[in-house]
Design a protein around this motif. Structure first.
Motif, PDB file in Angstrom:
ATOM      1  N   UNK A   8      26.340  68.013 127.133  1.00 24.19           N
ATOM      2  CA  UNK A   8      26.066  69.444 127.304  1.00 24.19           C
ATOM      3  C   UNK A   8      25.207  69.971 126.155  1.00 24.19           C
ATOM      4  N   UNK A   9      25.561  69.601 124.942  1.00 18.33           N
ATOM      5  CA  UNK A   9      24.809  70.057 123.770  1.00 18.33           C
ATOM      6  C   UNK A   9      23.433  69.398 123.741  1.00 18.33           C
ATOM      7  N   UNK A  10      23.366  68.101 124.007  1.00 17.58           N
ATOM      8  CA  UNK A  10      22.079  67.402 124.051  1.00 17.58           C
ATOM      9  C   UNK A  10      21.143  68.083 125.051  1.00 17.58           C
ATOM     10  N   UNK A  11      21.669  68.392 126.235  1.00 21.58           N
ATOM     11  CA  UNK A  11      20.838  69.012 127.270  1.00 21.58           C
ATOM     12  C   UNK A  11      20.254  70.338 126.799  1.00 21.58           C
ATOM     13  N   UNK A  12      21.018  71.118 126.046  1.00 22.03           N
ATOM     14  CA  UNK A  12      20.485  72.369 125.505  1.00 22.03           C
ATOM     15  C   UNK A  12      19.361  72.076 124.516  1.00 22.03           C
ATOM     16  N   UNK A  13      19.566  71.080 123.669  1.00 24.10           N
ATOM     17  CA  UNK A  13      18.575  70.744 122.642  1.00 24.10           C
ATOM     18  C   UNK A  13      17.248  70.273 123.237  1.00 24.10           C
ATOM     19  N   UNK A  14      17.265  69.710 124.453  1.00 20.08           N
ATOM     20  CA  UNK A  14      16.013  69.229 125.059  1.00 20.08           C
ATOM     21  C   UNK A  14      15.048  70.365 125.354  1.00 20.08           C
ATOM     22  N   UNK A  15      15.520  71.589 125.371  1.00 19.25           N
ATOM     23  CA  UNK A  15      14.650  72.727 125.643  1.00 19.25           C
ATOM     24  C   UNK A  15      14.149  73.457 124.414  1.00 19.25           C
ATOM     25  N   UNK A  16      14.389  72.923 123.245  1.00 15.04           N
ATOM     26  CA  UNK A  16      14.028  73.611 122.005  1.00 15.04           C
ATOM     27  C   UNK A  16      12.576  73.412 121.588  1.00 15.04           C
ATOM     28  N   UNK A  17      11.896  72.448 122.122  1.00 13.31           N
ATOM     29  CA  UNK A  17      10.556  72.133 121.632  1.00 13.31           C
ATOM     30  C   UNK A  17      10.649  71.176 120.460  1.00 13.31           C
ATOM     31  N   UNK A  18       9.603  71.157 119.624  1.00 13.95           N
ATOM     32  CA  UNK A  18       9.552  70.194 118.519  1.00 13.95           C
ATOM     33  C   UNK A  18      10.607  70.500 117.455  1.00 13.95           C
ATOM     34  N   UNK A  19      11.440  69.512 117.198  1.00 15.53           N
ATOM     35  CA  UNK A  19      12.498  69.592 116.185  1.00 15.53           C
ATOM     36  C   UNK A  19      12.281  68.452 115.187  1.00 15.53           C
ATOM     37  N   UNK A  20      13.153  68.381 114.216  1.00 12.02           N
ATOM     38  CA  UNK A  20      13.170  67.250 113.289  1.00 12.02           C
ATOM     39  C   UNK A  20      14.442  66.461 113.582  1.00 12.02           C
ATOM     40  N   UNK A  21      14.273  65.203 113.941  1.00  4.92           N
ATOM     41  CA  UNK A  21      15.384  64.294 114.243  1.00  4.92           C
ATOM     42  C   UNK A  21      15.559  63.396 113.028  1.00  4.92           C
ATOM     43  N   UNK A  67      21.108  72.898 111.423  1.00  8.30           N
ATOM     44  CA  UNK A  67      21.103  71.590 112.058  1.00  8.30           C
ATOM     45  C   UNK A  67      22.301  71.420 112.979  1.00  8.30           C
ATOM     46  N   UNK A  68      22.133  70.496 113.911  1.00  5.76           N
ATOM     47  CA  UNK A  68      23.204  70.068 114.798  1.00  5.76           C
ATOM     48  C   UNK A  68      23.464  68.614 114.426  1.00  5.76           C
ATOM     49  N   UNK A  71      24.280  78.840 120.294  1.00  3.89           N
ATOM     50  CA  UNK A  71      25.217  77.715 120.399  1.00  3.89           C
ATOM     51  C   UNK A  71      26.376  77.889 119.415  1.00  3.89           C
ATOM     52  N   UNK A  72      26.069  78.298 118.194  1.00  3.75           N
ATOM     53  CA  UNK A  72      27.133  78.544 117.208  1.00  3.75           C
ATOM     54  C   UNK A  72      28.126  79.563 117.744  1.00  3.75           C
ATOM     55  N   UNK A  73      27.619  80.650 118.291  1.00  2.00           N
ATOM     56  CA  UNK A  73      28.501  81.689 118.823  1.00  2.00           C
ATOM     57  C   UNK A  73      29.355  81.157 119.973  1.00  2.00           C
TER      58      UNK A  73
END
Length: 173
Positions: A54-67, A126-127, A161-163
């Motif tokens: 569920x959390x991963x799926x949300x992160x896929x919509x964030x655009x460019x991140x730092x992994x 970060x997550x 997500x934090x909320x």
């Protein structure tokens, strides 16, 4: 204040609130999870690992991140968008048009932490996916703009997500 005085990890975090958490863990012979659990109130929100997908799926919509994958032997950093994943053959498999890809043992994810704290004088969000051993599997950081400021749209998604997970943790308590 007594809580900090009686806990050397909390003392270390208070003395250097924007330092490297892995260094604190190593210096005290504890897992990174033990350090995350001692961050000041509100700096780390913890969700159960069963919410990995569920959390991963949300992160896929964030655009460019730092992994980031940080081990005792080095730090691997990769900028890109997180591709969607699917379960198969015992792994969570991620493939797509991104430099980030591979096979994750999602079944070993115990907790997911949403960490909002300073890092070398700047806000960092970060997550962090924590395994059964208390080690961090990998981290997904809110991206930065050319001027090193955080990407506002990603900060908004991070805070949402934090909320959501703070409310779930409060309800469970």
């Amino acid at each position: 204040m007594t809580e900090i005085a009686n806990d050397p990890i909390r003392q270390a975090l208070a003395e250097k609130p924007d330092g490297i958490l892995e260094a604190v863990a190593e210096a005290h012979g504890v897992s990174l999870q033990a350090v995350l659990d001692r961050l000041p109130d509100g700096a780390a929100i913890r969700a159960p690992g069963r919410l990995f997908e569920e959390i991963w799926n949300d992160l896929t919509g964030w655009g460019e991140i730092m992994f980031i994958v940080h081990t005792r032997d080095g730090v691997f950093e990769c900028k890109g968008s997180l591709p969607p994943g699917t379960f198969g053959r015992g792994s969570f498999n991620i493939h797509g048009d991104s430099p980030i890809g591979g096979h994750l043992r999602a079944d070993r994810c115990r907790f997911v932490y949403f960490v909002d704290r300073p890092f070398f004088g700047r806000r960092s969000c970060s997550v962090q996916f924590v395994n059964e051993d208390g080690g961090v599997m990998f981290k997904v950081f809110v991206g930065r703009n050319a001027d090193r400021s955080l990407k506002e749209d990603q900060v908004a998604r991070f805070e949402a997500l934090c909320d959501r997970y703070r409310a779930a943790a409060d309800e469970a308590a």
